[in-house]
Motif scaffolding. Structure first.
Motif, PDB file in Angstrom:
ATOM      1  N   GLU A  94       0.836  -1.205   0.000  1.00 21.26           N
ATOM      2  CA  GLU A  94       0.000   0.000   0.000  1.00 21.26           C
ATOM      3  C   GLU A  94       0.871   1.255   0.000  1.00 21.26           C
ATOM      4  OE1 GLU A  94      -2.825   1.230   3.201  1.00 21.26           O
ATOM      5  OE2 GLU A  94      -3.541  -0.838   2.933  1.00 21.26           O
ATOM      6  N   CYS A  95       1.921   1.232   0.820  1.00 17.28           N
ATOM      7  CA  CYS A  95       2.816   2.402   0.881  1.00 17.28           C
ATOM      8  C   CYS A  95       3.473   2.640  -0.475  1.00 17.28           C
ATOM      9  CB  CYS A  95       3.915   2.199   1.931  1.00 17.28           C
ATOM     10  SG  CYS A  95       3.323   2.249   3.618  1.00 17.28           S
ATOM     11  N   ALA A  96       3.970   1.552  -1.072  1.00 18.07           N
ATOM     12  CA  ALA A  96       4.644   1.699  -2.370  1.00 18.07           C
ATOM     13  C   ALA A  96       3.647   2.204  -3.416  1.00 18.07           C
ATOM     14  CB  ALA A  96       5.260   0.372  -2.792  1.00 18.07           C
ATOM     15  N   ASP A  97       2.436   1.637  -3.394  1.00 19.74           N
ATOM     16  CA  ASP A  97       1.423   2.052  -4.374  1.00 19.74           C
ATOM     17  C   ASP A  97       1.027   3.516  -4.184  1.00 19.74           C
ATOM     18  OD1 ASP A  97       1.506  -0.465  -5.397  1.00 19.74           O
ATOM     19  OD2 ASP A  97      -0.325  -1.178  -4.396  1.00 19.74           O
ATOM     20  N   ALA A  98       1.039   3.962  -2.916  1.00 19.48           N
ATOM     21  CA  ALA A  98       0.670   5.351  -2.635  1.00 19.48           C
ATOM     22  C   ALA A  98       1.796   6.313  -2.992  1.00 19.48           C
ATOM     23  CB  ALA A  98       0.305   5.507  -1.163  1.00 19.48           C
ATOM     24  N   GLY A  99       2.969   5.782  -3.370  1.00 21.04           N
ATOM     25  CA  GLY A  99       4.091   6.633  -3.757  1.00 21.04           C
ATOM     26  C   GLY A  99       4.899   7.151  -2.574  1.00 21.04           C
ATOM     27  N   PHE A 100       4.686   6.529  -1.384  1.00 21.22           N
ATOM     28  CA  PHE A 100       5.402   7.051  -0.210  1.00 21.22           C
ATOM     29  C   PHE A 100       6.915   6.824  -0.296  1.00 21.22           C
ATOM     30  CE2 PHE A 100       1.405   6.641   2.639  1.00 21.22           C
ATOM     31  CZ  PHE A 100       0.914   7.785   2.071  1.00 21.22           C
ATOM     32  N   GLU A 133       9.118   0.723 -10.737  1.00 23.22           N
ATOM     33  CA  GLU A 133       9.986   1.451 -11.654  1.00 23.22           C
ATOM     34  C   GLU A 133      10.691   2.616 -10.935  1.00 23.22           C
ATOM     35  OE1 GLU A 133       8.123   1.756 -15.551  1.00 23.22           O
ATOM     36  OE2 GLU A 133       9.424   3.539 -15.786  1.00 23.22           O
ATOM     37  N   GLY A 134       9.902   3.326 -10.156  1.00 23.13           N
ATOM     38  CA  GLY A 134      10.474   4.476  -9.443  1.00 23.13           C
ATOM     39  C   GLY A 134      11.235   4.082  -8.179  1.00 23.13           C
ATOM     40  N   LEU A 135      11.156   2.811  -7.800  1.00 21.89           N
ATOM     41  CA  LEU A 135      11.803   2.351  -6.553  1.00 21.89           C
ATOM     42  C   LEU A 135      12.671   1.136  -6.852  1.00 21.89           C
ATOM     43  CD1 LEU A 135       8.889   2.393  -3.898  1.00 21.89           C
ATOM     44  CD2 LEU A 135      10.917   3.846  -3.909  1.00 21.89           C
ATOM     45  N   PRO A 136      13.793   1.347  -7.542  1.00 24.75           N
ATOM     46  CA  PRO A 136      14.598   0.209  -7.976  1.00 24.75           C
ATOM     47  C   PRO A 136      15.143  -0.649  -6.844  1.00 24.75           C
ATOM     48  CG  PRO A 136      15.739   2.290  -8.372  1.00 24.75           C
ATOM     49  CD  PRO A 136      14.352   2.635  -7.944  1.00 24.75           C
ATOM     50  N   VAL A 349       5.629  17.459  -2.465  1.00 26.56           N
ATOM     51  CA  VAL A 349       5.741  16.097  -1.932  1.00 26.56           C
ATOM     52  C   VAL A 349       6.266  15.232  -3.072  1.00 26.56           C
ATOM     53  CG1 VAL A 349       4.461  14.138  -0.988  1.00 26.56           C
ATOM     54  CG2 VAL A 349       3.797  16.471  -0.381  1.00 26.56           C
ATOM     55  N   VAL A 350       7.452  14.683  -2.899  1.00 29.93           N
ATOM     56  CA  VAL A 350       8.070  13.936  -3.990  1.00 29.93           C
ATOM     57  C   VAL A 350       7.685  12.458  -3.873  1.00 29.93           C
ATOM     58  CG1 VAL A 350      10.245  13.392  -5.145  1.00 29.93           C
ATOM     59  CG2 VAL A 350      10.020  15.503  -3.837  1.00 29.93           C
ATOM     60  N   PRO A 351       7.044  11.907  -4.911  1.00 27.69           N
ATOM     61  CA  PRO A 351       6.674  10.491  -4.817  1.00 27.69           C
ATOM     62  C   PRO A 351       7.877   9.578  -5.032  1.00 27.69           C
ATOM     63  CG  PRO A 351       5.963  11.393  -6.923  1.00 27.69           C
ATOM     64  CD  PRO A 351       6.607  12.515  -6.169  1.00 27.69           C
ATOM     65  N   ASP A 352       7.753   8.344  -4.563  1.00 33.86           N
ATOM     66  CA  ASP A 352       8.742   7.290  -4.823  1.00 33.86           C
ATOM     67  C   ASP A 352      10.158   7.659  -4.401  1.00 33.86           C
ATOM     68  OD1 ASP A 352       6.683   5.892  -5.993  1.00 33.86           O
ATOM     69  OD2 ASP A 352       7.148   6.603  -8.010  1.00 33.86           O
ATOM     70  N   ALA A 353      10.310   8.354  -3.302  1.00 31.89           N
ATOM     71  CA  ALA A 353      11.673   8.724  -2.902  1.00 31.89           C
ATOM     72  C   ALA A 353      11.936   8.246  -1.481  1.00 31.89           C
ATOM     73  CB  ALA A 353      11.836  10.243  -2.973  1.00 31.89           C
ATOM     74  N   TRP A 354      13.151   7.766  -1.252  1.00 30.07           N
ATOM     75  CA  TRP A 354      13.526   7.386   0.110  1.00 30.07           C
ATOM     76  C   TRP A 354      13.654   8.629   0.984  1.00 30.07           C
ATOM     77  CZ3 TRP A 354      17.760   2.985   0.245  1.00 30.07           C
ATOM     78  CH2 TRP A 354      17.200   1.818  -0.328  1.00 30.07           C
ATOM     79  N   GLY A 355      14.104   9.725   0.372  1.00 34.43           N
ATOM     80  CA  GLY A 355      14.205  10.965   1.125  1.00 34.43           C
ATOM     81  C   GLY A 355      15.203  10.917   2.260  1.00 34.43           C
ATOM     82  N   ASP A 356      16.412  10.399   1.985  1.00 28.92           N
ATOM     83  CA  ASP A 356      17.451  10.384   3.016  1.00 28.92           C
ATOM     84  C   ASP A 356      17.909  11.808   3.325  1.00 28.92           C
ATOM     85  OD1 ASP A 356      17.446   7.637   3.139  1.00 28.92           O
ATOM     86  OD2 ASP A 356      19.070   7.404   1.673  1.00 28.92           O
ATOM     87  N   ALA A 357      18.293  12.021   4.560  1.00 33.28           N
ATOM     88  CA  ALA A 357      18.817  13.338   4.935  1.00 33.28           C
ATOM     89  C   ALA A 357      20.212  13.518   4.351  1.00 33.28           C
ATOM     90  CB  ALA A 357      18.890  13.458   6.458  1.00 33.28           C
ATOM     91  N   PRO A 358      20.503  14.697   3.793  1.00 38.84           N
ATOM     92  CA  PRO A 358      21.871  14.945   3.316  1.00 38.84           C
ATOM     93  C   PRO A 358      22.905  14.669   4.400  1.00 38.84           C
ATOM     94  CG  PRO A 358      20.437  16.787   2.757  1.00 38.84           C
ATOM     95  CD  PRO A 358      19.610  15.840   3.580  1.00 38.84           C
ATOM     96  N   HIS A 359      22.537  14.879   5.633  1.00 37.42           N
ATOM     97  CA  HIS A 359      23.453  14.633   6.754  1.00 37.42           C
ATOM     98  C   HIS A 359      24.029  13.216   6.693  1.00 37.42           C
ATOM     99  CE1 HIS A 359      24.921  15.619  10.823  1.00 37.42           C
ATOM    100  NE2 HIS A 359      24.877  14.316  11.010  1.00 37.42           N
ATOM    101  N   ALA A 360      23.176  12.253   6.360  1.00 33.53           N
ATOM    102  CA  ALA A 360      23.621  10.857   6.325  1.00 33.53           C
ATOM    103  C   ALA A 360      24.644  10.652   5.216  1.00 33.53           C
ATOM    104  CB  ALA A 360      22.424   9.943   6.108  1.00 33.53           C
ATOM    105  N   HIS A 361      24.431  11.280   4.085  1.00 32.20           N
ATOM    106  CA  HIS A 361      25.355  11.104   2.958  1.00 32.20           C
ATOM    107  C   HIS A 361      26.649  11.854   3.199  1.00 32.20           C
ATOM    108  CE1 HIS A 361      22.500   8.809   0.774  1.00 32.20           C
ATOM    109  NE2 HIS A 361      21.587   9.764   0.876  1.00 32.20           N
TER     110      HIS A 361
END
Ligand code: SAH
Length: 369
Positions: A94-100, A133-136, A349-361
């Protein structure tokens, strides 16, 4: 979003010790609105205006801990539940389908072998079934399953979870001791946070705001704690009494609802100004105190929302505190409502993104320099 190429100079925003406490007392020059605006600017400069969604699945309320304040502590009289594997995997789909793009698995703490192995299996399964596709690499997976042995943290990390949320609750060891039974210690909690970092997780922590007996200096120390432990994400919100809490914690909080809400918003803003490039959640507890509390959190510098995807029939049994919102809404409603709240503020709101914090990278990158 890729690594943190857009970071200007995070240190330029760093607030000093006295400033942190003063701003938390409401003494930012120009007042709270100016503080929140400064936090938003720091966010836009370092992370960007986007709001990231993580579907929050509260899959079980069985818990070995007895945190005095918590509505699902071991001695709380609440009917216990544990979703089936199928229900958990369905929620992930459901989360993946919702684009979270990302999902948080939260539950009471358990350390029995059976549940440890089960979570490992579920992580692998969720990663496999949520390829899109958007979540390889499948959904981004955050765990919020309490203190565990290093071996357990490793097992789950190797299975594919890459973030972990474990709140310090308060960085004041004596206040921590008042909140917990003697066998749950502050030093074990800190050790668990360090272990999570060592294992490789993006580390989330946080505190409750307005705990009886908590001072402004305690909260200022909490912000420094976030920096010193090198947190990548922060989830914090107001302390809210629960009828199922231990007797001494059932009484009303010693700060009013309005005070706890305002203090929570200031904590978000001050944390953003102190460590600009991390993720900060606009937590559900903010909305328990005000109908638009989560929007206020975003406006104070938060950039993550966690729409609840727990099946409606179980939400009554996962009330960490009284007055938890969204109890009579199903996950379909939350799926639409939460991003709409961000959109109403004009935040993308960006769909299909993990949205990691730049801090982590930034940290990861630094390791290889
Ligand atoms: N077992 C997991 C999840 C705990 S519940 C873990 O140990 O991390 C998630 C968070 O809810 C807790 O960390 C706590 O900060 C918050 N919480 C619990 N009771 C609360 C209350 N009465 N008011 C506000 N927040 C509360």
């Amino acid at each position: 979003m890729g690594p943190a190429t857009s970071i200007s100079d995070p240190c330029a925003d760093q607030a000093g010790r006295h400033e942190i406490a003063a701003w938390l007392r409401g003494e930012y020059p120009g007042g709270d609105d100016a503080l929140f605006a400064a936090a938003r600017r720091a966010l836009e400069r370092t992370v960007g205006p986007e709001v990231w969604m993580r579907g929050l699945l509260e899959y079980s309320n069985y818990c070995r801990c007895d945190c005095h304040y918590c509505g699902i502590r071991r001695s709380a009289e609440v009917s216990r539940f544990d979703l089936t594997d199928e229900e958990i995997v369905a929620a992930a789909r459901e989360c993946a389908d919702a684009g979270f793009g990302s999902m948080t698995l939260q539950a009471g703490e358990r350390r029995d072998r059976r549940s440890i192995v089960r979570i490992e299996r579920l992580i692998r399964k969720i990663k496999t079934v949520t390829y899109r596709e958007g979540l390889p690499e499948g959904l981004g997976l955050t765990l919020s399953l309490g203190e565990q042995r290093e071996e357990t943290y490793r097992r789950w990390y190797d299975a594919g979870a890459h973030r972990y949320l474990l709140r310090i609750e308060t960085s004041n060891p004596s206040l921590f001791a008042q909140l917990h039974p003697t066998r749950q210690t502050f030093s074990d909690r800190v050790t668990a946070l360090r272990t999570l970092k060592r294992v490789g997780y993006q580390l989330g922590t946080g505190v409750m705001i307005g705990i009886p007996g908590q001072t402004i200096d305690d909260l200022a120390a909490d912000v420094r704690f976030f920096r010193d432990i090198d947190a990548d994400m922060i989830g914090m919100g107001p302390y809210i009494p629960s009828v199922a809490a231990a007797r001494t914690f059932r009484r009303a909080a010693d700060r009013s609802v309005a005070e706890r809400l305002q203090l929570s918003l200031r904590m978000i803003a001050v944390t953003r100004l102190t460590i600009p490039d991390l993720n900060i959640a606009a937590t559900t507890a903010l909305q328990a105190l005000a109908p638009t509390g989560r929007e206020a959190g975003l406006a104070a510098g938060a950039n993550v929302m966690m729409p609840i995807v727990t099946p409606m029939s179980r939400r009554q049994s996962y009330q960490l505190y009284d007055g938890k919102p969204c109890l009579d809404e199903d996950s379909v409603a939350c799926r639409a409502c939460t991003p709409a709240r961000a959109a109403r503020l004009g935040r993308p709101v960006v769909p299909d993104a993990w949205g990691d914090a730049p801090h982590a990278h930034r940290r990861k990158g630094a390791e290889y320099e």
